[in-house]
Design a protein around this motif. Sequence first.
Motif, PDB file in Angstrom:
ATOM      1  N   GLU A 129       1.046  -1.603   0.115  1.00 40.91           N
ATOM      2  CA  GLU A 129      -0.034  -0.128   0.087  1.00 40.91           C
ATOM      3  C   GLU A 129       1.490   1.157  -0.024  1.00 40.91           C
ATOM      4  N   ASN A 130       0.531   2.500  -0.263  1.00 37.20           N
ATOM      5  CA  ASN A 130       1.450   3.536  -0.973  1.00 37.20           C
ATOM      6  C   ASN A 130       0.407   4.193  -1.022  1.00 37.20           C
ATOM      7  N   ARG A 131       0.444   6.151  -0.774  1.00 35.08           N
ATOM      8  CA  ARG A 131      -0.135   6.864  -0.549  1.00 35.08           C
ATOM      9  C   ARG A 131      -0.786   6.648  -2.256  1.00 35.08           C
ATOM     10  N   MET A 132      -2.377   7.017  -2.900  1.00 33.62           N
ATOM     11  CA  MET A 132      -2.076   7.154  -4.634  1.00 33.62           C
ATOM     12  C   MET A 132      -3.172   8.010  -5.288  1.00 33.62           C
ATOM     13  N   LYS A 133      -3.219   8.563  -5.553  1.00 28.34           N
ATOM     14  CA  LYS A 133      -4.441   9.311  -6.496  1.00 28.34           C
ATOM     15  C   LYS A 133      -5.136   9.072  -7.684  1.00 28.34           C
ATOM     16  N   CYS A 134      -3.934   8.232  -8.452  1.00 25.59           N
ATOM     17  CA  CYS A 134      -4.859   8.509 -10.207  1.00 25.59           C
ATOM     18  C   CYS A 134      -4.841   6.747 -10.100  1.00 25.59           C
ATOM     19  N   LYS A 147      15.116  -5.524  -4.400  1.00 23.51           N
ATOM     20  CA  LYS A 147      16.048  -4.514  -5.077  1.00 23.51           C
ATOM     21  C   LYS A 147      15.488  -3.108  -5.140  1.00 23.51           C
ATOM     22  N   THR A 148      13.995  -2.424  -4.303  1.00 17.76           N
ATOM     23  CA  THR A 148      14.071  -0.756  -4.210  1.00 17.76           C
ATOM     24  C   THR A 148      13.805  -0.783  -2.994  1.00 17.76           C
ATOM     25  N   PRO A 149      13.983   0.623  -3.526  1.00 18.07           N
ATOM     26  CA  PRO A 149      14.218   1.227  -2.157  1.00 18.07           C
ATOM     27  C   PRO A 149      12.854   1.035  -1.735  1.00 18.07           C
ATOM     28  N   ARG A 150      12.492   0.928   0.442  1.00 25.63           N
ATOM     29  CA  ARG A 150      11.309   0.321   0.936  1.00 25.63           C
ATOM     30  C   ARG A 150      10.801   1.695   1.251  1.00 25.63           C
ATOM     31  N   GLU A 151      10.930   2.612   0.350  1.00 23.51           N
ATOM     32  CA  GLU A 151       9.760   3.677   0.718  1.00 23.51           C
ATOM     33  C   GLU A 151       7.871   2.863   0.533  1.00 23.51           C
ATOM     34  N   TYR A 152       7.921   2.512   1.531  1.00 23.47           N
ATOM     35  CA  TYR A 152       5.991   2.459   1.625  1.00 23.47           C
ATOM     36  C   TYR A 152       6.010   2.019   3.404  1.00 23.47           C
ATOM     37  N   THR A 185       3.548  12.200  -0.495  1.00 22.47           N
ATOM     38  CA  THR A 185       2.952  11.079   0.138  1.00 22.47           C
ATOM     39  C   THR A 185       2.504  10.133   1.728  1.00 22.47           C
ATOM     40  N   VAL A 186       2.343  11.025   2.511  1.00 21.45           N
ATOM     41  CA  VAL A 186       1.502  10.867   3.762  1.00 21.45           C
ATOM     42  C   VAL A 186       0.977   9.350   3.969  1.00 21.45           C
TER      43      VAL A 186
END
Lengths: 281, 331, 359
Positions: free
Chosen positions: A242-247, A276-281, C295-296
């Motif tokens: 899950e991550n913040r999404m808009k479109c 292999k990806t940054p853990r930006e979630y 991104t929050v």
Amino acid sequence: MHNPYKPYPVRIDDIQIATEDKSLRTFKFVFLDPEDEERFAYKSGQFAELSIPGQGEIPIGIASSPTEKGFVMFTVFRTGKVTSYLHEMKVGDIMGIRGPLGNWYPWDKLEGKNILIIGGGFAFTTLRSSIKMVLDPPNRKKFGKIDVVYGARTPGMLLYKEELMEWEKRDDINIHITVDSTNDPNWKYHTGFVPTITEKVAPPADNDTYAIICGPPIMIKFTQPVLDKLGYEHDHIIMSLENRMKCGIGMCGRCNIGKELVCKDGPVFTLEQLNKTPREY
Amino acid sequence: MTMNINQSDINKKQIDIINQQYTEKIRESAKKVLLEKKVDVVIGFKNGTEPMTTEPCLINKASDADKLIWNEHCRLNLANYVKGRKDKAAVVAKGCDSRNLVNHIIEHQIKRENLYIIGVPCNGMVDKSLNLKELKVEAESDTMQENLDLFPINRDMLQDNCKTCIKRNPVIFDEMIAEPVKEREWTKEEKLKESFESVNKIEAMAESDRWSFFNDMLSSCTRCYACRNACPLCYCPTCFVDESRPQWVGKGTDLIDVRTYHFLRAFHCAGRCTDCGACEAACPMNIKVRLFTKKLDKECFENFGWEAGMSLDERPPLDVYKVNDNANFIR
Amino acid sequence: MKIIKIDKKIWSDGVEKSRDSYRLIGPVKDREFHQFRELAKGEQPDMNYKNSRLSPKSIAFPQSETMFIYDLDEKAEEHHIMQDAEKDYSPRAVIGIRPYDAKAFKILDLNFNNSDYQDPYWVNAYNCTTFISLAVNSPDKFDFSTSCATGPFDDSAVDVLLVDYNDSYLAKIMTDKGLAWLNAAGFTTKNGEIDGAVTGVSEAGEDIYEIIEKLKADAESKIRSKISFDKIKEKSILDIFNAPFWEDIAFACLNCGTCTYSCPTCWCFDIQDETNGRKGIRQKNWDSCMTPLFTVHATGHNPRHNDWERTRQRFMHKLKYFQDKYNQGIMCVGCGRCVEQCPANIDIRNICNQMNNGE
């Protein structure tokens, strides 16, 4: 040109309180134009944007199964502006659904394989869709052994409880229900955290067994070492993020982890990809 | 050696001598406080990547202290880079930066004992749009630097807030890197007339003219929020423009929302703004956003005799009630 | 490809004439800076402009664009159902756009128009636009376009490339779309021929190719700032992501939106509903990866909580993720706007070189 930002109009057909603390509600939507239901053809693991005019949109995993016809179902946790508003809406209200969006669990690759499904809390929605789908008679024989570990804080926080109890009785699926704690003396299922139960009941790792994990970050964090210990290869561990999404269509730029867009290239990734990806979630 | 560039033009060569002296002293102090472990970091300016630009920087070892510089392009307010720090920091501070450090201390954003203030007597900052004009010189021109060397600095070249500066020397400091520069002695009348001249002009406008003046002024705002982000006062965890529950301000380009942002931000700075000019220095569209804060500065000065950040011992006027407070605005 | 020579004396009349079949957009001085906007009748593009403060991306990707309108009044027909906002996609020409600003549209097109999804607002606006570009004879000092697979004379993304040459514009006709505008402006005869029948226009002789090459070489030689990104491609995402320099690079960054808003290739956006009484709109607004709001999560968790992580995201996106995803260079055309306008001197040229050469 098809406009991917334009939601299909739907009517709220049913609202059920899903957990004892009333923080989750399950909504069934019916498309105003029946043809939109066909246009909305989806697979288990995908999500959609629930679109409320005047409020905005929220990405939510689809909880119904493609094998269920006549409606689409979502279970929504009350947290932000849009979900709070949605929780106040009534049966009959008109809103929109945009999707289906994102990828799905790799059902083609999973054919003929054993599947271990691990879910926690209210992230069980797309897993419910998946279980419902694989248990559909024409589908069930396509897959091997199916195990499900599902945990919640308390018995009252388990989603889709009636269905869980039904599945529990079946012999073509092994359901392992657990709660963090309960004071119900008649509780006949597991007590303990998901990682612990997983370690106990998970089928042995082999090339023909895949694990699908969907849950809160803390559960994922502690389940992954268990699967490592059990010998699951990282390309056999499938996760939904899950991550913040808009479109929801890979354009607005906010949900990326490295070069992957969670909304379009995901939300389903193998652990091997995530490594292999940054853990930006 | 002190120079008062507000009173006489000096050329670039002369100011370079001052800059050189300041720079050496700043480096020396930075090395000393780092080596003596008085602080964990030093916050100052380093040279930018183009002539006449600077960049705030963080130095954490004495061997890097030679990156630090001082010149008339150190526009940003370094108090902005201190807020929220938990370590001990030395800050290179000109008069206005020090006033904002006072603010931070009063508003409990930072503890005095965690600060080591390297005080810089300030000769004023050169207006950045003037630079931009100079920098428009075509890339191939080698004569630019030579021109700059002869570039005279006079009052007209300073950014607006520096022209009416009330405190060029730091209010609080742990050491000064040079003798204080001469402060202008202002009478209250002079201040009201000269320092707030820009505000007075707007106050004198007819209401409808004022309205169209502001609309025109804000028409190029993109709401990049550089003004807010450059401002040491703007440390709210969630700014009102970013709040979604409830959503106070629309997110599009509607002028209603643009105005709301600028007006409300100015009000939130009332009694706190030190007129450091960082907002205008940061604005990529060169909008004179100080006009708003300056109006509130004027109200505070007229009604309460208040100028922000001048003392650690006094609470800001909007923080305290005094029986003799001017109450004529309550109707 | 044909080149014609247009006498400057007949230029503005031609531009005005083209209005019969085109809406016109061009650089005009607005207060202090030049901006690209629709030209009112009789208004000419300022062909002597240096650079526009904001990039012309807003032509097809406006800062704020209404996608849908709706009615929340339950008594209204089709209430709570999104209705398409009215749009005008009749032909238009953008005159005087810099070649590398035009090139940026190709980059944006990769995002907004792909095999999976097409953003109709972008696609329609881009398609209805003819790019009458003006080569940059004298690049400014922030320009590093030649390092970014484009340059002051890049004709790859334009329909006509105009080259300012003494009393004339030399017009390289790159596409039929470009020719159509020249026809509409009366710079050719009716059937698109150039046969000397039009006063002030002549087909350029052989030597003109050399002249353009010479002007191009002159312009390019004036560009002194260079970046390299070849080694960025070879390194792994995680290696650069975890490099030790990010906090240092980002220290001065104010996390304002100046760079992202002025950038011709920054494409990130937000979707917002706004209501007035019972009427509402859904709009697409520019957004910026510099803001925490970008991104929050609704839970308050933010994957890019720290300021410096957001700064890193911007450069990783432009210089690494984009390269890896599309294999078409970097997401930057070297226009230099962000370098010139950054209040804190965050300089993409330095950062790129550091990512390329740093450990």
